[in-house]
Design an enzyme around this catalytic site. Structure first.
Site, mmCIF file in Angstrom:
data_model
loop_
_atom_site.group_PDB
_atom_site.id
_atom_site.type_symbol
_atom_site.label_atom_id
_atom_site.label_comp_id
_atom_site.label_asym_id
_atom_site.label_seq_id
_atom_site.Cartn_x
_atom_site.Cartn_y
_atom_site.Cartn_z
ATOM 1 N N GLU B 67 -3.039 -2.891 10.086
ATOM 2 C CA GLU B 67 -2.322 -1.925 10.923
ATOM 3 C C GLU B 67 -3.216 -1.289 11.994
ATOM 4 O OE1 GLU B 67 -2.020 -2.117 7.652
ATOM 5 O OE2 GLU B 67 0.099 -2.576 7.338
ATOM 6 N N HIS B 136 6.628 3.347 0.060
ATOM 7 C CA HIS B 136 7.478 2.596 0.996
ATOM 8 C C HIS B 136 8.758 3.367 1.322
ATOM 9 C CE1 HIS B 136 4.913 -0.739 -0.322
ATOM 10 N NE2 HIS B 136 5.370 -1.457 0.676
#
Lengths: 323, 332
Positions: B67, B136
């Site tokens: 990321e 998540h």
């Protein structure tokens, strides 16, 4: 391929090194005198690297610097007037006084900023390299970083992606033996950061970072390969910072010996380079002295410009947050 | 005789995202899409389906699971002339790239004295409700709204998803478009042509006279359901969907509170330290004399998002909790 090094190139590298050294010595003094606010990370000792790399680049080629970033901008063509003005925090600085030493930059010169975050630059340089490829230019992007930054995940991610996409990127590790105040042996189990290159699928090269010609040749080869679509290289330049991680005081410190500093000073990139140029009949000691004096005048003019420049308007504090 | 108006086309939220991205890619030759699984797989939720086929691998490509590298790629590419669309698969993963978001992307323009432009669009999926547990499911908008230099928008309908993505990509600033995974199947009208939803303008989704519910993201729908329930208690609630958190449409909030005199903020994020605190403060600064009751806040409890469906249902705010909170606030 190894680039033919002409007298003009040697003189060009020399001038860039002298410009960096002279600027940094004066800037350090100004900081000690309290004229420059904040903290400076001086590039003194490492001049051969930025200087010998940058002669291969145009303004359309990109670089990202480090917290020790004045040398990168100077070698890329930074003007002392706007640089000193920025270090003083003046409205006329390259960043209007909003960045200072750690964020000094000039996009017109392809300099995408010094960076206050160790390891912040490699992903950005990788992105600029992607941009060169995406826009189908023949330009390259160079990431300067230190041995300390080579332990950051950001460097690892950037190196992996640059190799994966075969980007025109060169990762130049300025290994000065210390991650801030921690010696390399205490922050990584390897001696050569370039050993990591095969793990990313790119060539790794180690050169003497105090020798501008060695840096010039190795960087030339890596940059040429990048331009031709051959992908990135990890080029490690062994070097040393004469002064402290931050500020000037370089001797009498607990984390390194004065003898070590003195040993490295014997390899001084400018002194030895000048001896070589004199021997080769490229630059006489008198001519070298004249260049030092000329550059010193340029430094003094830069300081004069900075001191005469206005402070930023306080109302500018919230300007430039958004486009 | 006039032709009967055709029913407006409806699309699910997920397809509206795709259409927004496709429109941007058609309109902007310097745009590209980079992220984990965005190309060959079409994204973990499928909203990049067909994008690779239409625009090719030079403009749509899979990245490693990196990321910080992905966002850094966006920063470097944007500073040098591209208009990247960067996918951060789950908002929870922003921890992995927070340096590039917070210290590079958000600040580069300012640090460089206004001499850099960073037209980066980041798409990221937030929200609980799918038993994806603590890493998540989060709503972390408060993290990024605190960073000067970023714009932050949240889409609660298919129409807004497409329009906000197009607006974000046309904006010369970094814009983070927060999407909601529980809304992916939601149907709604979406014009086929290109259009924008303005960034910085709240949307009055229900008019009312004596109560204001300020919300954003998926909670807007819970607020609307609560408003229907509140009618039976004699409360005529206005519902404002902020759509844009940064910049924040404070004028719309204040105008409504001045009219209704009572306000509640509803968001899915943890209530403590959540964005609702900022809105509450602005209301008391700008409309204190108009308030007939303390401003109420509904958000998640102070815990990570739980896995068990039973616990998760307790965790995520809903219409019933909004109604209960309103009753308590108003002493009903």
């Amino acid at each position: 391929m190894s680039s033919e090094i002409t007298d003009d190139i040697l003189l060009d590298i020399h001038r860039r090194m002298v410009r960096i050294r002279t600027f940094e010595e004066r800037a350090g003094k100004m900081m000690e005198d309290g004229k420059i606010p904040g903290a400076l990370h001086l590039y003194v000792g490492q001049e051969a690297i930025a200087s010998a790399v940058m002669v291969h680049l145009s303004n359309e080629d990109y670089i990202t610097g480090t917290h020790r970033g004045h040398g990168h901008l100077i070698a890329k063509g930074g003007e002392f007037t706007y640089m000193f003005a920025e270090l003083y925090g003046k409205a006329t600085g390259y960043c209007k006084g909003k960045g200072g030493s750690m964020h000094i930059s000039n996009l017109d010169l392809g300099m995408l900023g010094a960076n206050g975050i160790v390891g912040g630059g490699p992903p950005i340089a990788m992105g600029a390299a992607f941009s060169c490829k995406f826009r189908k230019t023949k330009n390259v992007s160079i990431s300067f970083f230190g041995d300390g930054a080579s332990n950051e995940g950001a460097f690892h991610e950037a190196a992996n992606m640059a190799a994966l996409y075969k980007l025109p990127c060169v990762f130049i590790c300025e290994n000065n033996g210390y991650g801030e105040y921690t010696p390399q042996a205490n922050h990584q189990a390897i001696v050569d950061v370039a050993d990591r290159a095969p793990g990313y699928g790119m060539p790794g090269v180690v050169v003497d970072g105090m020798d501008a010609v060695a840096v010039y040749e190795a960087a030339g080869e890596a940059i040429a390969r990048a331009r031709e679509g051959g992908g990135p290289t990890l080029l490690e330049c062994k070097t040393y910072r004469y002064y402290d991680h931050v500020g000037v005081r370089g001797m009498g410190l607990s984390y390194r010996t004065d003898e070590e500093v003195e040993q490295w000073r014997l390899k001084d990139p400018i002194v030895n380079f000048e001896a070589r140029l004199a021997e080769q009949g490229v630059l006489s000691p008198e001519a070298a002295q004249a260049i030092h004096e000329e550059v010193l005048k340029e430094v003094e003019a830069g300081i004069e410009f900075a001191e005469a420049s206005p402070d930023p308007d306080p109302a500018a504090v919230t300007e430039d947050v958004y486009a | 005789m006039a032709e009967p108006q055709p029913k407006p086309r409806e699309l699910p939220y997920v397809a509206a995202i795709t259409e927004g991205v496709r429109t941007v890619m058609q309109e902007q030759p310097d745009a590209f899409v980079a992220g984990e699984d965005v190309a060959e797989a079409g994204g973990v939720y499928g909203y990049y389906n067909g994008i690779l086929k239409e625009f090719g691998p030079d403009r749509v490509f899979d990245t490693p699971i990196s990321e910080e590298g992905i966002v850094g790629l966006g920063v470097g590419a944007a500073a040098t002339g591209c208009r990247p669309i960067i996918d951060v698969m789950f908002m929870d993963f922003m921890g992995e790239c927070m340096d590039e978001i917070a210290n590079q992307l958000a600040k580069m323009r300012y640090m460089f004295g206004g001499r850099a432009t960073l037209p980066v669009t980041i798409l990221s999926m937030a929200g609980a409700g799918a038993s994806l547990a603590a890493q998540h499911s989060q709503s972390l908008e408060a993290w990024i709204c605190h960073l000067p230099g970023l714009k932050v928008v949240m889409a609660c309908t298919p129409y807004d998803a497409k329009g906000l993505i197009i607006s974000a990509a046309r904006d010369d600033n970094p814009v983070i478009v927060v999407l909601n995974k529980m809304s992916l199947a939601m149907m709604g009208p979406v014009p086929e042509e290109s259009y924008t939803v303005p960034i910085g303008e709240a949307n009055l989704v229900r008019s009312g006279s004596n109560y204001t519910i300020i919300s954003y993201g998926r909670m807007v729908h819970e607020a609307l359901a609560a408003a229907t329930q509140l009618e039976k208690l004699g409360i005529d609630a206005e519902v404002i969907d902020l759509r844009s958190l940064q910049p924040l449409d404070s004028d719309a909030i204040v105008a409504s509170v001045k009219k209704t005199h009572r306000a509640m903020i509803v968001h899915e994020a943890v209530r403590f330290g959540g964005f609702g605190g900022e809105i509450t403060a602005q209301i008391q600064e700008l409309a204190f004399d108009y308030l007939d009751a303390p401003v109420a806040r509904v958000g998640a409890p102070f815990s990570p998002v739980p896995f068990s469906p039973v616990l998760e249902a307790t965790y995520v705010p809903n219409a019933d909790r909004i109604v209960a909170e309103a009753k308590q606030q108003l002493g009903l």
